[in-house]
Scaffold this active site. Structure first.
Site, PDB file in Angstrom:
ATOM      1  N   GLY A   1      -5.345  -0.625  16.210  1.00 49.69           N
ATOM      2  CA  GLY A   1      -5.817   0.706  15.820  1.00 49.69           C
ATOM      3  C   GLY A   1      -7.135   0.578  15.071  1.00 49.69           C
TER       4      GLY A   1
ATOM      5  CB  VAL B   1      -7.097  -1.519   9.890  1.00 50.53           C
ATOM      6  CG1 VAL B   1      -7.375  -2.763   9.055  1.00 50.53           C
ATOM      7  CG2 VAL B   1      -7.048  -0.292   8.992  1.00 50.53           C
ATOM      8  N   GLY B   2      -7.262  -2.713  12.807  1.00 52.81           N
ATOM      9  CA  GLY B   2      -7.185  -3.905  13.662  1.00 52.81           C
ATOM     10  C   GLY B   2      -8.436  -4.085  14.510  1.00 52.81           C
TER      11      GLY B   2
ATOM     12  NE  ARG C   1      -2.347   2.248  -0.543  1.00 55.15           N
ATOM     13  CZ  ARG C   1      -3.153   2.788  -1.445  1.00 55.15           C
ATOM     14  NH1 ARG C   1      -2.641   3.413  -2.499  1.00 55.15           N
ATOM     15  NH2 ARG C   1      -4.461   2.717  -1.315  1.00 55.15           N
TER      16      ARG C   1
ATOM     17  CB  THR D   1       1.579  -2.534   7.832  1.00 49.18           C
ATOM     18  OG1 THR D   1       1.047  -3.078   9.030  1.00 49.18           O
ATOM     19  CG2 THR D   1       2.307  -1.235   8.113  1.00 49.18           C
ATOM     20  CG  ASN D   2      -0.835   0.790   2.832  1.00 45.78           C
ATOM     21  OD1 ASN D   2      -0.760  -0.089   1.993  1.00 45.78           O
ATOM     22  ND2 ASN D   2      -1.969   1.410   3.135  1.00 45.78           N
TER      23      ASN D   2
ATOM     24  NE  ARG E   1     -11.158   2.095  -1.230  1.00 45.14           N
ATOM     25  CZ  ARG E   1     -10.039   2.248  -0.551  1.00 45.14           C
ATOM     26  NH1 ARG E   1      -8.875   2.025  -1.144  1.00 45.14           N
ATOM     27  NH2 ARG E   1     -10.054   2.618   0.713  1.00 45.14           N
TER      28      ARG E   1
ATOM     29  CG  HIS F   1      -2.949  -1.858  -1.851  1.00 46.59           C
ATOM     30  ND1 HIS F   1      -4.261  -1.685  -2.216  1.00 46.59           N
ATOM     31  CD2 HIS F   1      -2.846  -1.286  -0.634  1.00 46.59           C
ATOM     32  CE1 HIS F   1      -4.912  -1.048  -1.265  1.00 46.59           C
ATOM     33  NE2 HIS F   1      -4.066  -0.786  -0.292  1.00 46.59           N
TER      34      HIS F   1
HETATM   35  P1  NAI Z   1      -3.733   3.121  13.383  1.00 47.42           P
HETATM   36  O1  NAI Z   1      -2.714   4.174  13.630  1.00 47.42           O
HETATM   37  O2  NAI Z   1      -5.147   3.371  13.771  1.00 47.42           O
HETATM   38  O3  NAI Z   1      -3.273   1.757  14.083  1.00 47.42           O
HETATM   39  C1  NAI Z   1      -1.978   1.268  14.019  1.00 47.42           C
HETATM   40  C2  NAI Z   1      -1.675   0.628  15.346  1.00 47.42           C
HETATM   41  O4  NAI Z   1      -0.408  -0.032  15.265  1.00 47.42           O
HETATM   42  C3  NAI Z   1      -1.570   1.626  16.520  1.00 47.42           C
HETATM   43  O5  NAI Z   1      -2.497   1.291  17.529  1.00 47.42           O
HETATM   44  C4  NAI Z   1      -0.128   1.475  16.984  1.00 47.42           C
HETATM   45  O6  NAI Z   1       0.026   1.633  18.377  1.00 47.42           O
HETATM   46  C5  NAI Z   1       0.172   0.060  16.537  1.00 47.42           C
HETATM   47  N1  NAI Z   1       1.592  -0.257  16.473  1.00 47.42           N
HETATM   48  C6  NAI Z   1       2.615   0.500  15.996  1.00 47.42           C
HETATM   49  N2  NAI Z   1       3.774  -0.164  16.105  1.00 47.42           N
HETATM   50  C7  NAI Z   1       3.483  -1.376  16.666  1.00 47.42           C
HETATM   51  C8  NAI Z   1       4.250  -2.505  17.036  1.00 47.42           C
HETATM   52  N3  NAI Z   1       5.570  -2.527  16.845  1.00 47.42           N
HETATM   53  N4  NAI Z   1       3.615  -3.579  17.586  1.00 47.42           N
HETATM   54  C9  NAI Z   1       2.286  -3.558  17.776  1.00 47.42           C
HETATM   55  N5  NAI Z   1       1.499  -2.505  17.438  1.00 47.42           N
HETATM   56  C10 NAI Z   1       2.094  -1.433  16.905  1.00 47.42           C
HETATM   57  O7  NAI Z   1      -3.638   2.785  11.828  1.00 47.42           O
HETATM   58  P2  NAI Z   1      -4.748   2.057  10.926  1.00 47.42           P
HETATM   59  O8  NAI Z   1      -5.644   3.085  10.333  1.00 47.42           O
HETATM   60  O9  NAI Z   1      -5.313   0.923  11.690  1.00 47.42           O
HETATM   61  O10 NAI Z   1      -3.823   1.518   9.732  1.00 47.42           O
HETATM   62  C11 NAI Z   1      -2.866   0.505  10.007  1.00 47.42           C
HETATM   63  C12 NAI Z   1      -1.986   0.247   8.779  1.00 47.42           C
HETATM   64  O11 NAI Z   1      -2.766  -0.372   7.768  1.00 47.42           O
HETATM   65  C13 NAI Z   1      -1.387   1.513   8.137  1.00 47.42           C
HETATM   66  O12 NAI Z   1      -0.077   1.244   7.678  1.00 47.42           O
HETATM   67  C14 NAI Z   1      -2.316   1.769   6.968  1.00 47.42           C
HETATM   68  O13 NAI Z   1      -1.702   2.541   5.953  1.00 47.42           O
HETATM   69  C15 NAI Z   1      -2.595   0.343   6.546  1.00 47.42           C
HETATM   70  N6  NAI Z   1      -3.783   0.148   5.727  1.00 47.42           N
HETATM   71  C16 NAI Z   1      -3.665  -0.749   4.702  1.00 47.42           C
HETATM   72  C17 NAI Z   1      -4.746  -1.035   3.896  1.00 47.42           C
HETATM   73  C18 NAI Z   1      -4.603  -2.060   2.806  1.00 47.42           C
HETATM   74  O14 NAI Z   1      -5.509  -2.173   1.980  1.00 47.42           O
HETATM   75  N7  NAI Z   1      -3.529  -2.806   2.750  1.00 47.42           N
HETATM   76  C19 NAI Z   1      -6.038  -0.365   4.085  1.00 47.42           C
HETATM   77  C20 NAI Z   1      -6.069   0.520   5.236  1.00 47.42           C
HETATM   78  C21 NAI Z   1      -4.961   0.767   6.016  1.00 47.42           C
END
Ligand code: NAI
Length: 305
Positions: free
Chosen positions: A8, A10-11, A85, A116-117, A148, A172
């Site tokens: 998605g 972040v990835g 979160r 992942t959060n 930040r 976090h």
């Molecule tokens: P996104 O929705 O753009 O991407 C998530 C991806 O995970 C989607 O493409 C989805 O199809 C995929 N996915 C879901 N279940 C799956 C599985 N079982 N196997 C493989 N892929 C799977 O979300 P985004 O914006 O990339 O955020 C991802 C996570 O990272 C969220 O939980 C978000 O809250 C967290 N996050 C954490 C941060 C940190 O500092 N720790 C900072 C920013 C986001």
């Protein structure tokens, strides 16, 4: 090879940074048919023009992670405006648990970086579900919080952000702990340069700004991806960098049985050493608040299990 589970926002941003920095071959894995394959093609085209000769593949199969040395997990649901979160806890715990078992099967020697959060709780779930030693499962959150804090400090001091050394530890989440007593402008303590009011404002803004970015653009991914890329580089190149990471504590900081952000030396085996700091006053109170929140999260996970 570096495995990215979740293609998605972040990835995929992380994949782009890793290609630009020419770190290693990459495999992107996601459950959405076509998404990781499309990302891989797009990235390969970028790599071709900038002269980066790396294998970049996309897949819907966890077996493609075979041979991965470092795996970053960003898969799962993201926070929606207004969500904390911890609201994500139970949903993402199931996802992370099943992904972790696949990782243990196909890449049993890998180092696992969880994003992942709610991140600290997800590191705990990944640690328990993989059965990996604790040094090989850790989380990114503090690096983002530091980005930040640095930005706010740089702006309120009128000093280049490259002159700022800042540290943020703890949960976090709502009770993240910026640590001014261990932050400085090239060694000069912050407390001599900013008034108490300015410092409190920078701390407060650091805590709140994630929600603001999500309100404005729906997600946050450039700064998080950069924080993860730094951690990947530290492991891949065995840099022994001191970075804030979420890791499992067994008595450090007087805490056991949860994962939480602390400074640690990161090298080829993952978390090589946890650095203990003496925390006092508000810093200690805030850290302990995070500990209490995460203990509750871990207890609720056990009820859910
Ligand atoms: P996104 O929705 O753009 O991407 C998530 C991806 O995970 C989607 O493409 C989805 O199809 C995929 N996915 C879901 N279940 C799956 C599985 N079982 N196997 C493989 N892929 C799977 O979300 P985004 O914006 O990339 O955020 C991802 C996570 O990272 C969220 O939980 C978000 O809250 C967290 N996050 C954490 C941060 C940190 O500092 N720790 C900072 C920013 C986001």
């Amino acid at each position: 090879m570096i495995g990215l589970v979740g293609s998605g926002r972040v990835g995929s941003t992380l994949a782009m940074l890793l290609v630009q920095r020419n770190i290693d071959d990459i495999v992107l894995v996601d459950i959405i048919q076509g998404l990781p394959q499309g990302e891989a093609l797009d990235l390969s085209h970028m790599a071709a023009e900038i002269g980066v000769d790396r294998k970049i593949a996309g897949s819907n199969e966890y077996s493609s992670l075979k041979g991965a040395d470092i795996i970053v997990v960003t898969a799962g649901l993201a926070r929606k405006p207004g969500m904390t979160r911890l609201d994500l806890l139970s949903k993402n715990a199931g996802i992370i648990s099943s992904i972790s078992k696949e990782i243990a099967k196909y890449a049993p020697e890998s180092k696992l970086i969880v994003v992942t959060n709610p991140m600290d709780a997800m590191v705990y779930v990944a640690l328990k579900s993989t059965g990996f030693p604790k040094n090989r499962v850790f989380g990114m959150g503090g690096m983002l919080d530091v980005s930040r804090f640095k930005d706010f400090l740089s702006k309120s001091l009128g000093v280049s952000n490259s002159s700022i050394d800042a540290l943020v530890i703890g949960e976090h989440g709502e009770s993240m702990t910026p640590v001014p007593s261990y932050s400085s402008v090239n060694g000069i303590p912050l407390k001599g340069l900013l008034s108490g009011e300015q410092l409190n404002k920078a701390i407060d803004e650091t805590r709140k700004v994630a929600a603001e970015v999500i309100r404005l653009k729906g997600a946050t991914f450039y700064a998080p991806a950069n924080g993860i890329a730094r951690m990947v580089e530290a492991v891949h190149f065995d840099k022994m960098m001191l970075l804030p990471v979420s890791t499992y504590l067994e008595g450090e900081y007087g805490v056991s049985g949860i994962c939480i952000g602390v400074p640690a030396i990161i090298g080829k085996d993952g978390v090589e050493k946890i650095i203990q700091l003496k925390l006092e006053g508000e810093e200690s109170d805030s850290f302990n608040k995070g500990v209490a929140t995460l203990k509750e999260a871990v207890a609720s996970l056990q009820i859910l299990a």
